[in-house]
Design an enzyme around this catalytic site. Structure first.
Site, PDB file in Angstrom:
ATOM      1  N   ASP A  89      -2.704  -3.191   3.307  1.00 28.20           N
ATOM      2  CA  ASP A  89      -3.070  -3.243   4.719  1.00 28.20           C
ATOM      3  C   ASP A  89      -4.268  -4.163   4.912  1.00 28.20           C
ATOM      4  OD1 ASP A  89      -1.053  -1.477   5.194  1.00 28.20           O
ATOM      5  OD2 ASP A  89      -2.337   0.268   5.527  1.00 28.20           O
ATOM      6  N   GLU A  92       0.818  -1.213   0.000  1.00 25.96           N
ATOM      7  CA  GLU A  92       0.000   0.000   0.000  1.00 25.96           C
ATOM      8  C   GLU A  92       0.851   1.261   0.000  1.00 25.96           C
ATOM      9  OE1 GLU A  92      -3.630   1.756   2.733  1.00 25.96           O
ATOM     10  OE2 GLU A  92      -3.524  -0.396   2.324  1.00 25.96           O
ATOM     11  N   ASP A 109      -7.172  -4.479   6.331  1.00 30.40           N
ATOM     12  CA  ASP A 109      -8.451  -4.001   6.834  1.00 30.40           C
ATOM     13  C   ASP A 109      -9.364  -3.811   5.627  1.00 30.40           C
ATOM     14  OD1 ASP A 109      -7.417  -1.753   5.625  1.00 30.40           O
ATOM     15  OD2 ASP A 109      -7.185  -0.604   7.472  1.00 30.40           O
ATOM     16  N   TYR A 149       0.195  -3.280  13.582  1.00 33.70           N
ATOM     17  CA  TYR A 149      -0.720  -2.501  12.747  1.00 33.70           C
ATOM     18  C   TYR A 149      -1.641  -1.665  13.640  1.00 33.70           C
ATOM     19  CZ  TYR A 149      -3.799  -1.432   8.823  1.00 33.70           C
ATOM     20  OH  TYR A 149      -4.522  -0.778   7.850  1.00 33.70           O
TER      21      TYR A 149
END
Length: 846
Positions: free
Chosen positions: A116, A8, A118, A338
């Site tokens: 990431d 990312e 999520d 994270y």
């Protein structure tokens, strides 16, 4: 085989490359400026491969309306609820990143996504998939899931590749579209309505030349919480009360103490005085009960994102936006795990002692405590907080970080101390409560002695068992003479303003935003000029600005509580979660959310004059930029302020005389600058309707008689006799909507001509008003091409009755005839929107 890996951010790509290549990678040429390309050999699934590692810079694609709806000049704000949208690559650096990905994808056989872990990262992952498969449809797609940029986590991720999660990506797509449609529609509504009606020069944010009044489905419920607290403070009525306080004097090595009245307090002064006098007449105190009890102060639970923001803002006095920025930088440096996670419980397979050992091996002030956890019985498995997002562990330190005294280092220290505290035993103490009797009245005092500090030794942010909590030694039946028996007056206090920790807690409670966006929604209040934060004071509390209060007050007065209260926001968030879990489809959630807000948009547009009135009253103290009068418009007098002869939200010298088909009011405007009068819709420029009177008009007034056909008040017009065509009288008692003689007179003599510079409805904003042509009863309709009637030729608007809002009385809140009452800003009450089941909707955060 050649494998393309995409992270990312470039920093993550570089860190993962360093771990997998063991520092033996080479950098290749890249089309992108900041997203580098790294190459190294690797053994993937027991097969030798050439790894190519690059990155994006956040979202690769941007959701926007297609032309002409993407332009403020292209459509009505109401059209945005159904306008087509598309995802495309923004011009500039993102186009270079796109070319870089497609160039690398053409020569690879497999794509591994290191975005990431999520929902937002999953959505970006599918954007990467889309552009790479377009260049090479034969790519095999895999997903790497990791929580920290440390060797153990990265190696575990690369050895357990799996498929990406399309449901998470669809949930984010739904949120983005809801945010775009609702945010853009209401932002254009507010901006077009208010931008040119007031002089905003003193309120413009730095770097902005024109006022933009933005709206967001998360932004306004957040602002609503701040405004609601202000209203609670304003409407609080202090009440006097009285209590009796007993003090025991210190004797020898025994400390003194204070006993509180078991009744607490009385609001009846004579009764309290009588009981106080009785105690003073018989002052001997008898110890009725001495009760001891073991107490525990629980160690904190593991750290989730929202808990980190709440505690760090309180303990370190940092704003949430800065906390999240520093946490992201610490994560990219490999110092913490994270930082965006809802999990507050550690999996039993996690090697916590190894993580504690890393801290024990440093020279940090907390290293000795970490060593005790490693060596002795002080260690305890952290208590579960009850939340697990199944994606990331709680936030914890993963590697040492240099202590340089910066705010980032202070945040790292807090994360380390919190982690060590949650891995240690609870604090223990002995509590003692003594109850005494004086003349039949009971009093009590409590004390605490800490017997084992445990986690408190490493967690200085919490205090427990201070010296003043120690009590003297008492036994039951003992008597003594108090040092004083006092009747203490007091009064109830209004609730305090919200701190950042308070605001985050309320947003979490109501489901406003996500753990990753809460800080941004709060920061946006400050950037938009809707709220201010007391940075210099000890409390660091939030207060709404007059503009922020006026916007919320207006929607409250309209009865549109869903636009600023958190209930609909919470329902939207729940539906987004249902999409991620596969229980709902993106399309159904999107349709429900848009329908809910579209209904309120129609009501807000019909009552646009209320929004204008609130801004004029609260922000400008009733001083508005009149028609062609510039910034020096006069102040409304008391009669105009209460709707005589005008009405709520009308400019100085204006008078409403009937309902418009859009739900607004027909307004007769008399220009304070001396220009000729005209007729227009109160919702201008959102409803572009205006009637210019015949140019021979010498006087105009509103009569008490109403038109039998449309219900609008009749106008009394006077004309210059010498210029009248044959067959017309010098005075006309007419309805400008229905009377064909009025229309014929305009065609014969022409309408008043107004200079563009003085036209009260001249629009200078960044976009157009809705191009609605009025229809239905109660509004003048444009007949043919008559010169006296001006109405934009766009799509037809909806017919509808006007929503009446009562006149404002100075010192009381706006009133209306809808539903039940609720607490309102400046005293008084504002109604709730009545009737009708609300459609549930999904999360959005514009």
């Amino acid at each position: 085989m050649k494998v393309l890996n995409v992270a990312e951010k470039n920093s993550v790509a570089r860190a993962v490359t360093e771990i997998l290549s063991r520092g033996r990678s080479q950098q290749l040429q890249s089309c992108a400026t900041w997203c580098k390309v790294y190459s190294f050999p690797f053994q993937l699934a027991n097969e030798p491969v050439d790894m190519v590692f690059t990155s994006v810079a956040g979202h690769l694609l941007q959701l926007d309306f297609t032309p002409p709806h993407s332009s403020w000049q292209g459509c009505s704000p109401q059209d945005l609820f159904s306008a087509p949208v598309q995802k495309q690559v923004p011009k500039g650096e993102q186009e270079k990143i796109l070319r870089n990905l497609q160039t690398q994808a053409r020569s690879c056989q497999q794509l591994v996504l290191w975005l990431d872990c999520d929902r937002e990262g999953e959505n970006i992952a599918f954007e990467v998939i889309q552009v790479c498969l377009k260049a090479n449809p034969r790519l095999q797609v895999k997903r790497a899931r990791f929580s920290a940029l440390v060797a153990s986590d990265i190696m575990r991720a690369v050895n357990s590749l799996g498929p990406p999660n399309e449901r998470d990506a669809m949930a984010v797509d739904a949120r983005q579209e809801i945010d775009l449609r609702i945010g853009a529609a209401f932002t254009r509504l507010q901006t077009l309505l208010l931008q040119n009606k007031f002089d905003w020069s003193g309120l413009l944010p730095a770097g902005r030349e024109r006022m933009l009044l933005s709206y967001g489905p998360c932004q306004f419920p957040t602002l609503g919480l701040i405004v609601q607290r202000l209203w609670e403070i304003r409407t609080h009525i202090p009440e006097d009360f009285w209590s009796i306080e007993v003090k025991a004097a210190p004797t020898g090595d025994q400390p003194g103490c204070t006993f509180a009245w078991l009744r607490g307090r009385l609001f009846d002064q004579p009764a309290a005085a009588m009981l106080h006098e009785l105690c003073c007449d018989h002052p001997t105190a008898t110890v009725a009960e001495v009760k001891g009890q073991q107490k525990q102060r629980w160690a904190p639970t593991p750290l989730s994102t929202l808990e980190m923001q709440k505690r760090a803002s309180q303990y370190l006095r940092m704003p949430g936006e800065r906390i999240m920025r520093y946490a992201e930088e610490l994560y990219q440096a490999g110092a913490i795990s994270y930082p965006r996670t809802e999990t507050d419980m550690f999996d039993k397979q996690y090697d916590l002692r190894a993580l504690i050992g890393v801290q024990a091996g440093t020279r940090a002030p907390w290293a000795p405590f970490a060593q005790k956890l490693v060596e002795g019985p002080l260690f305890r498995w952290p208590r579960s907080g009850g939340h697990n997002d199944q994606a990331h562990p709680p936030i914890h330190p993963t590697a040492p970080f240099q202590a340089d005294g910066s705010d980032k280092a202070r945040l790292y220290e807090f994360i380390c101390r919190h982690f060590l505290a949650c891995c240690s035993l609870d604090a223990e103490g002995q509590s003692t409560t003594v109850t005494i009797d004086i003349a039949g009245e009971g009093f009590c005092a409590s004390g605490l002695v800490v017997t084992a500090r445990n986690f408190l030794d490493v967690y200085p942010y919490q205090k427990w068992g201070t010296p003043h909590e120690t009590l003297p030694h008492y036994v039951e039946g003992q008597t003594f003479e108090p040092a004083s028996i006092d009747l203490k007056p007091g009064c109830t206090q209004a609730p305090p303003r919200l701190t950042e920790a308070d605001l985050i807690a309320k947003m979490e409670q109501h489901g406003i935003g996500t753990d990753a966006t809460v800080a941004d929604h709060i920061q946006k209040q400050l950037e938009r000029g809707y709220a201010v934060k007391d940075e210099a004071g000890q409390s660091q509390t939030f207060s709404p600005t007059p503009l922020g209060e006026a916007l919320i007050s207006a929607y409250s007065a309209m009865g549109l509580t869903n636009l600023w209260q958190p209930q609909l926001r919470g329902a939207i968030e729940g539906n987004i979660l249902a999409v991620a879990q596969g229980a709902r489809t993106k399309e159904s959630v999107l349709a429900e959310a848009i329908l809910a807000f579209q209904t309120d948009f129609g009501s807000a547009m019909a009552q646009a004059h209320v929004l204008e009135a609130e801004v004029r009253e609260v922000v400008f103290g009733s001083v508005a930029r009149g028609a062609g009068a510039g910034a020096g418009a006069r102040r409304l007098d008391a009669g105009e302020r209460q709707g005589e002869p005008g009405g709520p939200g009308l400019a100085p010298g204006s008078q409403a005389f009937g309902g418009c088909s859009c739900g607004g009011q027909l307004v007769l405007s008399r220009d304070p600058g001396g220009g000729p009068p005209h007729i227009a819709c109160s919702a201008w420029p959102l409803h572009r309707f205006r009637v210019d009177l015949p140019r021979i008009t010498t006087s105009v007034g509103v009569s008490e008689e109403a038109c039998a056909a449309c219900g609008a008040s009749l106008l009394d017009l006077g004309f210059t006799r010498a210029l009248l065509p044959p067959g017309f009288q010098p005075r006309m008692h007419t309805c400008v909507a229905c009377d064909p003689e009025f229309q014929r007179l305009i065609q014969l003599v022409g309408a008043v001509r107004r200079a563009p510079s003085s036209a009260p409805m001249h629009r200078q904003g960044p976009g157009p008003a809705p191009r609605q042509a009025p229809r239905g009863g109660g509004a003048p309709a444009a007949r043919g091409r008559g010169r006296g009637v001006r109405s934009s030729p766009g799509r037809r608007g909806r017919g509808g009755s006007s929503h009446d809002v009562g006149p404002r009385v100075r010192g009381r809140g706006p009133t209306h005839a809808r539903g039940a009452a609720s607490a309102h800003p400046r005293g008084g009450f504002a109604g709730r929107r009545g009737g009708g089941a609300r459609a549930q909707a999904d999360h959005a955060g514009f």
